[in-house]
Scaffold this motif. Structure first.
Motif, PDB file in Angstrom:
ATOM      1  N   LEU A   1       0.871  -1.174   0.000  1.00 34.60           N
ATOM      2  CA  LEU A   1       0.000   0.000   0.000  1.00 34.60           C
ATOM      3  C   LEU A   1       0.906   1.221   0.000  1.00 34.60           C
ATOM      4  CD1 LEU A   1      -2.832   1.292   0.230  1.00 34.60           C
ATOM      5  CD2 LEU A   1      -2.515   1.269   2.708  1.00 34.60           C
ATOM      6  N   PHE A   2       0.852   2.005  -1.078  1.00 27.81           N
ATOM      7  CA  PHE A   2       1.682   3.185  -1.214  1.00 27.81           C
ATOM      8  C   PHE A   2       0.928   4.391  -0.647  1.00 27.81           C
ATOM      9  CE2 PHE A   2       2.933   0.201  -4.461  1.00 27.81           C
ATOM     10  CZ  PHE A   2       4.319   0.256  -4.451  1.00 27.81           C
ATOM     11  N   VAL A   3       1.605   5.196   0.163  1.00 27.58           N
ATOM     12  CA  VAL A   3       0.959   6.328   0.825  1.00 27.58           C
ATOM     13  C   VAL A   3       1.795   7.587   0.616  1.00 27.58           C
ATOM     14  CG1 VAL A   3      -0.227   4.934   2.561  1.00 27.58           C
ATOM     15  CG2 VAL A   3       2.090   5.712   3.001  1.00 27.58           C
ATOM     16  N   ASP A   4       1.110   8.720   0.521  1.00 22.94           N
ATOM     17  CA  ASP A   4       1.806   9.993   0.321  1.00 22.94           C
ATOM     18  C   ASP A   4       0.801  11.121   0.482  1.00 22.94           C
ATOM     19  OD1 ASP A   4       3.826  11.757  -0.127  1.00 22.94           O
ATOM     20  OD2 ASP A   4       4.071  11.333  -2.255  1.00 22.94           O
ATOM     21  N   TYR A   5       1.315  12.346   0.567  1.00 21.53           N
ATOM     22  CA  TYR A   5       0.480  13.550   0.566  1.00 21.53           C
ATOM     23  C   TYR A   5       0.586  14.217  -0.794  1.00 21.53           C
ATOM     24  CZ  TYR A   5      -0.690  13.754   5.545  1.00 21.53           C
ATOM     25  OH  TYR A   5      -1.205  13.497   6.792  1.00 21.53           O
ATOM     26  N   ALA A   6      -0.533  14.729  -1.273  1.00 23.72           N
ATOM     27  CA  ALA A   6      -0.526  15.484  -2.526  1.00 23.72           C
ATOM     28  C   ALA A   6       0.168  16.821  -2.313  1.00 23.72           C
ATOM     29  CB  ALA A   6      -1.952  15.691  -3.032  1.00 23.72           C
ATOM     30  N   GLY A   7       0.800  17.322  -3.365  1.00 28.17           N
ATOM     31  CA  GLY A   7       1.506  18.589  -3.238  1.00 28.17           C
ATOM     32  C   GLY A   7       0.567  19.778  -3.114  1.00 28.17           C
ATOM     33  N   ASP A   8      -0.595  19.719  -3.787  1.00 24.55           N
ATOM     34  CA  ASP A   8      -1.554  20.822  -3.740  1.00 24.55           C
ATOM     35  C   ASP A   8      -2.531  20.634  -2.581  1.00 24.55           C
ATOM     36  OD1 ASP A   8      -0.382  21.945  -5.968  1.00 24.55           O
ATOM     37  OD2 ASP A   8      -1.679  20.858  -7.348  1.00 24.55           O
ATOM     38  N   THR A   9      -3.151  21.720  -2.173  1.00 24.76           N
ATOM     39  CA  THR A   9      -4.091  21.709  -1.059  1.00 24.76           C
ATOM     40  C   THR A   9      -5.474  22.161  -1.515  1.00 24.76           C
ATOM     41  OG1 THR A   9      -3.415  23.961  -0.448  1.00 24.76           O
ATOM     42  CG2 THR A   9      -2.270  22.135   0.642  1.00 24.76           C
TER      43      THR A   9
END
Length: 377
Positions: free
Chosen positions: A102-110
């Motif tokens: 399961l790959f997890v990350d935060y998007a760069g835009d808000t």
């Protein structure tokens, strides 16, 4: 003979390149002549089956040839599949086993949220993204921050969304997850490790400065940014709940309605076929967020946590201990062994003492309260 059939004569014209000459002389190069009675294998289904654990082309060819004895031989079967697979997008050629990562990350835009209707004051919400490797089923959640509590809560919600836990969680080297990035032995946040262990998973961060290690989630982040943020750009939100409700509806369209090219199935269909049978079942109890703090017990064998003092056995006075802090409990460990557990109290500067933690002399003295003296008198 080939030149005569291709109606070529010497000298060749200036417009005849090597590629044109080869195509004219060997028109059927690399293809089988004639027609077989057996049907062409379903390469899309073959590609899906290869994502299952312990599955090989040899096994799939054995099943194919048992149904169609006049079909392709093994070498030709492999060549045709590899030729088909080369036409897939780069992100589809990665080898992801079902239920593995399961790959997890935060998007760069808000996402912009109006928090005060009168003044028009806004606040930016961060977008957490999780995607399964085999099926590409995606999950997204808007949060106010990227701190550890939000990071852990997003993982819990993502696992509940998928209905199971993968073998590995693959984050990047964000400070919230990785204390010390290292190519060989990264140091993972203890709370993050505890959460993964609760669900039977392990944390495998990507190598530093190697974004291709998590190309799956990088591509998913781009898709989410285009699919979600692009469609939400003209909408005004007044709470985080409104944002997540809109995200949930768009995720339903992305996962359940949009058919992936060359695969001929939606993300949800691939998930039900590949990932769901391989995911570990979720535990009965949900993970309780806990933070770890390093403390030193005082001379009075008490440890200060959030402006309150909790006792430990007196023999651990002056010793360095570790405190596991949840919303309701305080657990104190010494060299990996739990030595005390308390119900959490407010930060009022007072002491919580368990009598068994006191030396016998202290305990005898503490027993002589005003009430006991009057009762004895």
């Amino acid at each position: 003979r080939r030149a005569a059939i291709a109606e070529l004569s010497w000298p060749l014209g200036d417009d005849i390149s090597d590629a044109v000459l080869e195509a004219a002389l060997y028109k059927a190069g690399g293809t089988k002549t004639g027609h077989r009675r057996s049907p062409e294998p379903d390469w899309t289904q073959v590609h899906r089956e290869l994502k299952r654990k312990h599955m090989t082309l040899q096994i799939l060819w054995d099943e194919y040839i048992s149904r169609y004895p006049e079909g392709y031989r093994y070498s030709r079967f492999c060549d045709l599949y590899r030729g088909w697979a080369m036409k897939l997008p780069v992100t589809m050629r990665q080898d992801h086993a079902a239920g593995d990562k399961l790959f997890v990350d935060y998007a760069g835009d808000t996402v912009t949220v109006v928090v005060d209707r009168l003044s028009g004051k806004t606040r930016q919400a961060h977008l957490f993204v999780a995607v399964l490797g085999a099926s590409s089923l995606s999950y997204a959640q808007a949060r106010w921050s990227e701190t550890l509590p939000d990071w852990i809560e997003c993982h819990i919600l993502a696992l509940e969304f998928f209905g199971g836990a993968p073998a590995l969680l693959v984050p990047d080297n964000a400070k919230v997850a990785i204390i010390k990035a290292c190519h060989f032995d990264p140091q993972v946040n203890r709370t993050y490790c505890g959460m993964a262990a609760h669900y039977g998973s392990a944390v495998l961060p990507t190598r530093p400065r190697r974004p291709r290690d998590k190309a799956k989630v990088e591509a998913a982040v781009r898709i989410v940014e285009r699919w979600l943020l692009g469609r939400l750009r003209h909408r005004t939100f007044y709470s985080l709940a409104e944002v997540n409700a809109a995200i949930g509806q768009l995720l339903h369209d992305l996962n359940d309605k949009r058919v992936l090219r060359r695969v001929g199935a939606t993300r949800r269909q691939l998930f039900e076929e590949l990932d769901r049978p391989a995911l570990r079942p979720l535990p009965v109890e949900r993970y309780v967020f806990a933070e770890w703090r390093i403390r030193r017990a005082g001379l009075d064998y008490h440890v200060e946590i959030e402006r309150h003092y909790y006792s430990v056995p007196y023999r651990f006075a002056r010793e360095q201990v570790e405190a596991r802090i949840t919303a309701n409990t305080i657990e104190i460990f010494h060299k990996g062994e739990r030595i005390a557990a308390h119900r959490r109290s407010s930060g009022n500067g007072k002491h919580t003492t368990i009598p068994d933690h006191m030396p016998s002399a202290h305990r005898r003295f503490a027993d002589w309260t005003i009430e006991r003296i009057q009762r004895e008198a």
